[in-house]
Write a protein that holds these residues in place. Structure first.
Motif, PDB file in Angstrom:
ATOM      1  N   ILE A  40      12.275   4.895   4.005  1.00  0.00           N
ATOM      2  CA  ILE A  40      11.555   5.569   2.923  1.00  0.00           C
ATOM      3  C   ILE A  40      12.473   6.583   2.254  1.00  0.00           C
ATOM      4  CG2 ILE A  40       9.678   7.196   2.413  1.00  0.00           C
ATOM      5  CD1 ILE A  40       8.070   5.705   4.631  1.00  0.00           C
ATOM      6  N   LYS A  44      14.161   6.432  -1.939  1.00  0.00           N
ATOM      7  CA  LYS A  44      13.928   7.463  -2.965  1.00  0.00           C
ATOM      8  C   LYS A  44      12.701   7.116  -3.812  1.00  0.00           C
ATOM      9  CE  LYS A  44      17.770   9.644  -1.826  1.00  0.00           C
ATOM     10  NZ  LYS A  44      17.622  10.144  -0.501  1.00  0.00           N
ATOM     11  N   GLN A  45      12.828   7.156  -5.113  1.00  0.00           N
ATOM     12  CA  GLN A  45      11.695   6.979  -6.018  1.00  0.00           C
ATOM     13  C   GLN A  45      11.103   5.573  -5.966  1.00  0.00           C
ATOM     14  OE1 GLN A  45      10.260   9.547  -7.477  1.00  0.00           O
ATOM     15  NE2 GLN A  45       8.639   8.219  -8.225  1.00  0.00           N
ATOM     16  N   SER A  46      11.910   4.569  -5.623  1.00  0.00           N
ATOM     17  CA  SER A  46      11.377   3.209  -5.630  1.00  0.00           C
ATOM     18  C   SER A  46      10.243   3.038  -4.620  1.00  0.00           C
ATOM     19  CB  SER A  46      12.478   2.175  -5.389  1.00  0.00           C
ATOM     20  OG  SER A  46      12.950   2.247  -4.062  1.00  0.00           O
ATOM     21  N   PHE A  47      10.263   3.817  -3.520  1.00  0.00           N
ATOM     22  CA  PHE A  47       9.154   3.757  -2.568  1.00  0.00           C
ATOM     23  C   PHE A  47       7.852   4.174  -3.244  1.00  0.00           C
ATOM     24  CE2 PHE A  47       6.364   5.934   0.457  1.00  0.00           C
ATOM     25  CZ  PHE A  47       6.076   4.866   1.306  1.00  0.00           C
ATOM     26  N   TRP A  48       7.910   5.210  -4.041  1.00  0.00           N
ATOM     27  CA  TRP A  48       6.713   5.721  -4.705  1.00  0.00           C
ATOM     28  C   TRP A  48       6.234   4.783  -5.800  1.00  0.00           C
ATOM     29  CZ3 TRP A  48       4.130   9.410  -2.416  1.00  0.00           C
ATOM     30  CH2 TRP A  48       4.804  10.187  -1.468  1.00  0.00           C
ATOM     31  N   ASN A  49       7.124   4.017  -6.356  1.00  0.00           N
ATOM     32  CA  ASN A  49       6.756   3.084  -7.422  1.00  0.00           C
ATOM     33  C   ASN A  49       6.299   1.730  -6.886  1.00  0.00           C
ATOM     34  OD1 ASN A  49       7.574   5.054  -9.233  1.00  0.00           O
ATOM     35  ND2 ASN A  49       9.634   4.221  -9.416  1.00  0.00           N
ATOM     36  N   HIS A  50       6.465   1.502  -5.594  1.00  0.00           N
ATOM     37  CA  HIS A  50       6.121   0.215  -4.998  1.00  0.00           C
ATOM     38  C   HIS A  50       4.606   0.051  -4.968  1.00  0.00           C
ATOM     39  CE1 HIS A  50       6.460  -3.126  -2.115  1.00  0.00           C
ATOM     40  NE2 HIS A  50       7.688  -3.211  -2.577  1.00  0.00           N
ATOM     41  N   ALA A  73       2.555   4.289  -0.341  1.00  0.00           N
ATOM     42  CA  ALA A  73       2.149   5.489  -1.071  1.00  0.00           C
ATOM     43  C   ALA A  73       1.109   5.105  -2.111  1.00  0.00           C
ATOM     44  CB  ALA A  73       3.356   6.121  -1.750  1.00  0.00           C
ATOM     45  N   LYS A  74       0.110   5.933  -2.259  1.00  0.00           N
ATOM     46  CA  LYS A  74      -0.896   5.739  -3.295  1.00  0.00           C
ATOM     47  C   LYS A  74      -0.943   6.992  -4.144  1.00  0.00           C
ATOM     48  CE  LYS A  74      -3.872   2.633  -0.750  1.00  0.00           C
ATOM     49  NZ  LYS A  74      -5.232   2.371  -0.280  1.00  0.00           N
ATOM     50  N   ILE A  75      -0.823   6.802  -5.430  1.00  0.00           N
ATOM     51  CA  ILE A  75      -0.885   7.919  -6.362  1.00  0.00           C
ATOM     52  C   ILE A  75      -2.111   7.696  -7.231  1.00  0.00           C
ATOM     53  CG2 ILE A  75       0.293   9.108  -8.244  1.00  0.00           C
ATOM     54  CD1 ILE A  75       2.933   8.129  -6.990  1.00  0.00           C
TER      55      ILE A  75
END
Length: 92
Positions: A40, A44-50, A73-75
């Motif tokens: 994770i 970096k950011q790609s985890f959050w965009n997955h 991750a859920k946003i």
């Protein structure tokens, strides 16, 4: 010492052909959590965009599935308020 394999699917299946020698199942569980955190962090950011969870299947040297980790991750798409659930209060 037994060998444990940590196969990852993060949108791309990454098999662990070599595995890691570890003392026992408890050590494999600790290693799985450590490796997941490292992946994770490296993503970096790609985890959050997955859009889908990452999955790690841990097997023994005989390819028997021992356990699976799933993490993602859920946003929220808009304003969201977090209300913790109490053990004594039913979910609504």
């Amino acid at each position: 010492m037994p060998i444990y394999h940590f196969h990852v699917d993060n949108g791309e299946f990454i098999p662990d052909a070599n595995g890691v020698e570890l003392l026992d199942l408890a050590a494999a569980q600790i290693e799985a959590v450590r490796a997941a955190g490292e992946m994770i962090n490296e993503a970096k950011q790609s985890f959050w965009n997955h859009q889908t969870p990452w999955i790690m299947h841990v097997t023994d040297g005989e390819s028997r599935l021992l356990f699976t980790l799933q993490f993602g991750a859920k946003i929220p798409s808009g304003d969201a308020i977090y209300v913790p659930r109490s053990e004594n209060r039913p979910a609504t």
